[in-house]
Design a protein around this motif. Structure first.
Motif, PDB file in Angstrom:
ATOM      1  N   CYS A 189      39.537  -6.627  10.514  1.00  0.00           N
ATOM      2  CA  CYS A 189      38.634  -5.617  11.086  1.00  0.00           C
ATOM      3  C   CYS A 189      39.384  -4.502  11.796  1.00  0.00           C
ATOM      4  N   VAL A 198      29.294  -7.235  12.869  1.00  0.00           N
ATOM      5  CA  VAL A 198      28.583  -7.526  11.614  1.00  0.00           C
ATOM      6  C   VAL A 198      29.134  -8.777  10.948  1.00  0.00           C
ATOM      7  N   LEU A 199      30.462  -8.858  10.816  1.00  0.00           N
ATOM      8  CA  LEU A 199      31.057 -10.014  10.143  1.00  0.00           C
ATOM      9  C   LEU A 199      30.918 -11.271  10.998  1.00  0.00           C
ATOM     10  N   SER A 202      27.355 -12.505  10.604  1.00  0.00           N
ATOM     11  CA  SER A 202      27.087 -13.045   9.265  1.00  0.00           C
ATOM     12  C   SER A 202      27.732 -14.407   9.048  1.00  0.00           C
ATOM     13  N   ARG A 223      34.952 -16.012   2.383  1.00  0.00           N
ATOM     14  CA  ARG A 223      34.743 -14.625   2.810  1.00  0.00           C
ATOM     15  C   ARG A 223      36.067 -13.914   2.995  1.00  0.00           C
ATOM     16  N   ASP A 233      35.385  -5.132  -1.664  1.00  0.00           N
ATOM     17  CA  ASP A 233      34.192  -5.927  -1.371  1.00  0.00           C
ATOM     18  C   ASP A 233      33.898  -5.835   0.119  1.00  0.00           C
ATOM     19  N   ASP A 235      31.014  -5.407   3.395  1.00  0.00           N
ATOM     20  CA  ASP A 235      29.641  -5.643   3.828  1.00  0.00           C
ATOM     21  C   ASP A 235      28.857  -4.333   3.798  1.00  0.00           C
ATOM     22  N   CYS A 236      27.641  -4.364   3.262  1.00  0.00           N
ATOM     23  CA  CYS A 236      26.859  -3.145   3.067  1.00  0.00           C
ATOM     24  C   CYS A 236      26.504  -2.476   4.386  1.00  0.00           C
ATOM     25  N   ASN A 237      26.339  -3.257   5.459  1.00  0.00           N
ATOM     26  CA  ASN A 237      26.025  -2.674   6.764  1.00  0.00           C
ATOM     27  C   ASN A 237      27.204  -1.878   7.319  1.00  0.00           C
ATOM     28  N   GLN A 239      29.605  -0.682   5.251  1.00  0.00           N
ATOM     29  CA  GLN A 239      29.793   0.349   4.244  1.00  0.00           C
ATOM     30  C   GLN A 239      28.924   1.574   4.527  1.00  0.00           C
TER      31      GLN A 239
END
Length: 739
Positions: A189, A198-199, A202, A223, A233, A235-237, A239
């Motif tokens: 990160c 976020v990660l 999740s 992950r 790859d 995370d969409c949040n 991204q």
């Protein structure tokens, strides 16, 4: 949080600046800090307003203006029909009331002037904005306020692990069995708070269910493998937040440049990438734009650096083009690149491809299959090719128009003409097996040529066919004996690295004598800005048989050579930087040019005399214990020394003065522009000598340095003359000694 807002709290008390801009990449915590400051201080103002995510406002600035006017007017609804009317009313309010306003996510020049106007504020009002722009000058171009810039710092390793743990385990430290996984994830990160939140959320692990906890370890490992796959790859949040910086780039060329760097150029030299991509994507201005948007940084050693999350975001954008790598614009994953070339289908979309065969072979159970040149020939749009330890079979014909050809460990002994296209701007054949490089006709666009580490290379010919060559790297070409004379005719050559070319500047030995060449062994162009002759074993008669006459200031590196004295036949009049690092036999340096800005003499263990300027000889001795210095009757612990010339016999008149000074930095400030100035005054005769050494030795922390000098002032000191010696230093000196 208190430590992160300390600068902003000081700004609130500083009446010199009305505004402050908190700058940083997406997800770095700008809004969190701004919200914290706002909640903590809004009670101290007559009115206040916090407008979040202005960049996302789909209804335009008129809606934002209405909310802003309502907030600063004490909740009264104010009617406005257009932004011009809103700006006028806002200016009236701001001139009369002491307000605190936070505008979150400002990214366009017109937003501030429309929302707040351009007139002067109430003297004690404060405006805080958050932005992804580092250069705020355009934002405040038409506004009279003074704005302070605060670049937000990302979290350090300990803070990152603590924040991740809080969201993943609801504690400040990782749960038992997850410590190493948590450290890896926190490192990925890179101190970005949004990614950690976020990660961490999740991958939440409950301490109440042991079976679930054991299962989560496998999920965490999966992950991490996904994040480290280099396939973008993300995370969409995360991204979506990061992508807004990319989408806001004003030009298509900026976006293309960002994607090229994310896929191929992270860690590459900033200067080289500008050379490669300038004609295609205007890289000089583009890189500045990416830096300003917090999408890119440049390290101290000029490498292009990108936060891991931003790099993954860029690669994810490319992956969204298609699931099939042959239908994407860029392929950088080694396994995918190998399969694209092995199948040989070609592609009409791929613009850039990178492949390191050693990494591919490490993950294969069987031997890798041969790759054919026809696979590359069938990629019509390919411009950027980076190969490492790759063997190709077949003929080199009908290749696409490369801009950048990088082939490390190339097995070819000579360069096939079909591989050297007229479109090439940069060629990098480092660590290859080339034995001869002969420039073909038609390479009129080539600016960069690196044959670094080609230890079998013997000859380089016909460089006159490269009229725009800017940089030539021949680092550790230890077998090179011939570099064509036309090198001296290259009008654009600025950088030449001959480090480790130990056979290039050698003399022809005869049984009883050594033939010294009447003409230079190497001629260099007037355009040259940097010449590196490190470790070239230049030792004969202290002469370097290189002819060059720089028309502008340049840098010269002669490090790790066995000279005792500087080469006598080398023109040093235009030097800017002289590097003599690790010169074990060097005894003296004289005639330092006035243009010199830096002199590097680390590990010159035999150095006896360094400077000879204006008739004054001087040198520096590092890491000296002041108690071991030679004592003298004439000493002072202050910056000034006063004495009267003692009686002496007429035959023993004083011819000069030895002046020495011991000093160290005060530690209060790290300044790269430190220096010494010495002044001797014969007050009885009204004579003064001033010397400002061109070279200054900057001490390390808690290190003493001695400056020794000899002033040959002649027969002008008579017995009884009152003499003053003064040392003027930019930084406070702790101990001083004069002799």
């Amino acid at each position: 949080m208190e430590a992160r807002v300390e600068v902003i709290n000081l700004w609130l008390k500083n009446e010199q600046y009305n505004a402050i801009a908190i700058c940083g990449m997406g997800g770095s915590g700008k809004t969190t800090v701004a919200q914290y400051i706002y909640n903590l201080n809004k009670k101290d103002f007559e009115s206040s307003s916090f407008i979040p995510e202005i960049g996302k406002q789909a209804d335009g600035l008129l809606v934002v203006q209405k909310q802003l006017l309502k907030d600063v007017s004490g909740g009264k609804r104010i009617r406005i029909s257009n932004t011009y009317e809103g700006t006028h009313k806002m200016e009236l309010v701001l001139q009369m009331k002491r307000v605190l306003i936070v505008l979150d996510d400002i990214d366009k020049n017109e937003q501030l002037s429309i929302l707040l106007g351009t007139k002067a504020l109430h003297t004690k009002s404060k405006i805080l904005i958050t932005t992804r722009l580092l250069d705020i000058t355009p934002l405040f171009g038409s506004i009279s306020w003074r704005c302070q810039v605060h670049k937000i710092k990302l979290l350090d390793d300990l803070e990152s692990l603590e924040l991740l743990s809080w969201y993943a385990f609801r504690t400040k430290t990782p749960m038992k069995g997850f410590k190493e996984l948590a450290k890896q994830l926190a490192q990925y990160c890179g101190g970005n708070p949004l990614a950690l939140k976020v990660l961490g959320s999740s991958l939440f692990v409950s301490d109440e269910d042991p079976w679930r906890r054991d299962t989560m370890k496998d999920i965490w490992r999966s992950r991490m493998n996904s994040l480290n796959s280099s396939k973008g790859d993300l995370d969409c949040n995360i991204q979506s937040v990061l992508r807004r910086s990319f989408d806001s780039l004003p030009l298509r060329s900026h976006k293309e440049l960002f994607l090229h760097i994310a896929c191929f150029f992270v860690g590459e030299d900033n200067f080289v990438i500008k050379l490669i991509m300038e004609d295609e994507l205007y890289a000089k201005s583009g890189i500045l734009t990416l830096i300003d948007r917090c999408l890119l940084t440049v390290s101290a050693d000029r490498k292009l650096m990108m936060h891991q999350l931003l790099q993954d975001m860029g690669r994810s954008i490319v992956c969204e083009e298609s699931k099939d790598p042959t239908k994407r614009s860029r392929v950088w994953n080694d396994t995918e690149s190998y399969h694209v070339l092995r199948k040989g289908y070609g592609s009409d979309t791929i613009e850039g491809l990178a492949l390191d065969m050693r990494k591919v072979e490490q993950g294969m159970r069987s031997k890798a299959l041969e790759l054919k040149t026809s696979s590359l020939a069938n990629m019509d749009k390919l411009k950027l090719l980076q190969l490492k330890n790759v063997k190709l079979t077949g003929c080199y014909e009908n290749f696409p128009e490369f801009i950048w050809l990088c082939w490390h460990g190339c097995p070819l002994q000579i360069m096939p003409p079909g591989l050297l296209m007229s479109s090439l701007v940069a060629i990098d054949m480092s660590d290859g097996h080339l034995e001869k490089f002969e420039a073909p006709t038609g390479l009129n666009s080539l600016k960069y040529l690196s044959l670094k580490g080609c230890d079998k290379l013997v000859s380089i010919c016909n460089l006159y066919r490269l009229p725009k060559l800017d940089t030539l790297i021949l680092w550790n070409c230890s077998s090179l004996t011939h570099l064509c004379k036309s090198t001296g005719d290259l009008e654009y050559l600025e950088f030449l690295d001959l480090t480790g070319c130990t056979k290039l500047l050698k003399y022809v030995k005869q049984p009883e004598t050594m033939m010294v060449p009447q003409k230079p062994l190497l001629s260099l162009p007037r355009s040259l800005m940097l010449l590196d002759l490190t470790n070239c074993e230049l030792d004969h008669n202290n002469d370097v048989y290189v002819a060059f006459h720089a028309r502008s200031l340049f840098d010269l590196c002669l490090a790790v050579n066995p000279f005792e004295y500087l080469p006598s036949n080398t023109n040093l009049k235009m030097l800017r930087i002289l590097n003599l690092y690790s010169y074990p036999n060097l005894k003296s340096i004289s005639c330092i040019p006035s243009t010199l800005l830096e002199l590097h003499i680390d590990w010159c263990m035999s150095l006896e005399r360094v400077l000879y300027e204006y008739g004054i000889m001087s040198t520096y001795l590092q890491d000296i214990d002041y108690r071991s210095m030679m004592t003298s009757e004439y000493t002072s612990s202050s910056l000034f020394l006063f004495f009267c010339v003692p009686f002496h016999h007429e035959k023993n008149r004083i011819q000069g003065l030895n002046v020495s000074c011991l000093y160290r930095l005060s530690g209060s400030k790290d300044n790269d522009e430190l220096g010494l100035l010495a002044k001797i005054s014969n007050r009885s005769k009204g004579l003064t000598w001033v010397y400002n050494p061109l070279v200054y030795c900057k001490p390390k922390v808690d290190e003493d340095v001695v400056w020794l000098s000899y002033w040959p002032i002649g027969n002008i000191l008579d017995a009884g003359d009152a003499v003053t010696v003064g040392i003027y230093a930019d930084e406070a000196a702790i101990r001083m000694d004069r002799q």
